[in-house]
Design an enzyme around this catalytic site. Sequence first.
Site, PDB file in Angstrom:
ATOM      1  CB  SER A 198      -1.710   0.244   1.278  1.00 38.87           C
ATOM      2  OG  SER A 198      -0.089   0.189   2.034  1.00 38.87           O
TER       3      SER A 198
ATOM      4  CG  HIS B 201      -3.650  -0.483  -1.406  1.00 42.91           C
ATOM      5  ND1 HIS B 201      -3.992   0.189  -2.264  1.00 42.91           N
ATOM      6  CD2 HIS B 201      -2.966  -1.471  -0.745  1.00 42.91           C
ATOM      7  CE1 HIS B 201      -3.832   0.747  -0.776  1.00 42.91           C
ATOM      8  NE2 HIS B 201      -4.257  -0.768   0.160  1.00 42.91           N
TER       9      HIS B 201
ATOM     10  CE  LYS C  62      -7.328  -0.255   0.101  1.00 40.73           C
ATOM     11  NZ  LYS C  62      -7.787  -0.287   1.482  1.00 40.73           N
TER      12      LYS C  62
END
Lengths: 83, 391
Positions: free
Chosen positions: B185, B213, B244
């Site tokens: 990240s 991610h 996300k």
Amino acid sequence: MSTADYGEILEEVRRLLGRVVKSPVRIEEKTELVNDLGLDSLAALQLVEEVEDAFDISFPLNELSQIRTVRDFVLQIQQEIEA
Amino acid sequence: MGLFEKFDAIGLARKALEDLGVDPFNVEMEQILSPTEARIAGREVLLAGTNNYLGLTFDPRCIEAACRATRTEGTGTTGSRMANGTFAGHRALERELAEFFGCPKAIVFSTGFIANLGVISTLTGPGDVVLIDADCHASIYDGCRMSGADILRFRHNSAADLEKRLRRLGDRTKSTLIIVEGIYSMLGDRAPLAEIVALKKQYGAWLMVDEAHSLGVLGQKGRGLAEEAGCLGDVDFIIGTFSKSLGAIGGFCVSSHPQFDLLRYASRSYLFTASPSPATVASVRQALQILAAGTDLRERLWQNAHRLYNGLEELGFSLGSEPTPVVAVHMGSKEETLGAWKQLLHQGIYVNLVLPPAAPEGKSLLRCSVSAAHTEDQITRICSAFRALKE
């Protein structure tokens, strides 16, 4: 290191701490890692990596919470070497 | 004082920020205008620090699905699935996630953080070992701590360092869980997964990959690093988040292990947390369909990622080791980095300020994250603002 000699471990820990600690503090057995040397959490984790490689041992991070002084640290390393 | 004495250092640090006239860790977005724009302190600002990788937060299909679910099922579930019941949407989402990853089972959690806490602390316990990459997320560290297992860490992205630590464990590798991330990240780099899988097999350990991610970002179908590296069948547990690429909130774990579903009955962060709301579940199901259906968003995301990475590299900035949608810019001291962050915001660009210990290796970072929703012009504006930092 094949033997778990307290004095030898202490010398090696002193050497490794000298690399991590910025301020020129005399490192003795009663020296406290956080209060006297100002070791923050990140530096402590890096120190453990160095210790593991120097002594070819596994040193679980969860054992750090029980360690206050250099002597505590050396004794714990000795225990891990003998385990 | 008493209980609050331990916060003295934080109080002083916050006071210093307030004296500078800005608190980068408490930025209020007065109005969200689009996936890439918001109003901050009365001004329109271009967002380059959101993790909104596919830009789906304003997708009309996701919004409509959330509205419809709210109208038909209400605003919340008002309790945990174990005590208060599972909604049909929870089951459907778990089936769809399992199908997407080609695994028999999925478990949905209320956030990605909670998924890591719940899975790691339940799977491992006293006597087991967790062996984690040094740059793993706080939720992984906390899950490990809660487990009571022995926690070891290996140097970031070093398979050689991991092997050294596996070797030292001897027979204990059979009850060792290795944990890595698809894309890290802070620095935006991938784990060397093929090498890690080889070690996992060699030493008989278990492997978990957090694709927080990398879901929707890596792999031909957007399933993350395990897919991209051709290792989907070798990863024991895949953790992910809905907050996300999928543009909502929540987390999940998928696995092919036959006993995996038993975690549901033992994981405290699953048992004792209110389950995701109908709106969340509906928008995530819709976003997952969009993600699975095509590659256009992913292609646009990568074009933007390369455009920003190359643009900043040409300007002479020191960046993370490889171009991904997380572009980490290595800066100098905390003070310099804070000054640069403030100047960028003044120019109408919002990025993430990351100071040690959140930033690895004790360095301060300006962290950008790119979205498929960014236009070419917006990426150019971000680069121009960084150029001004050099002038």
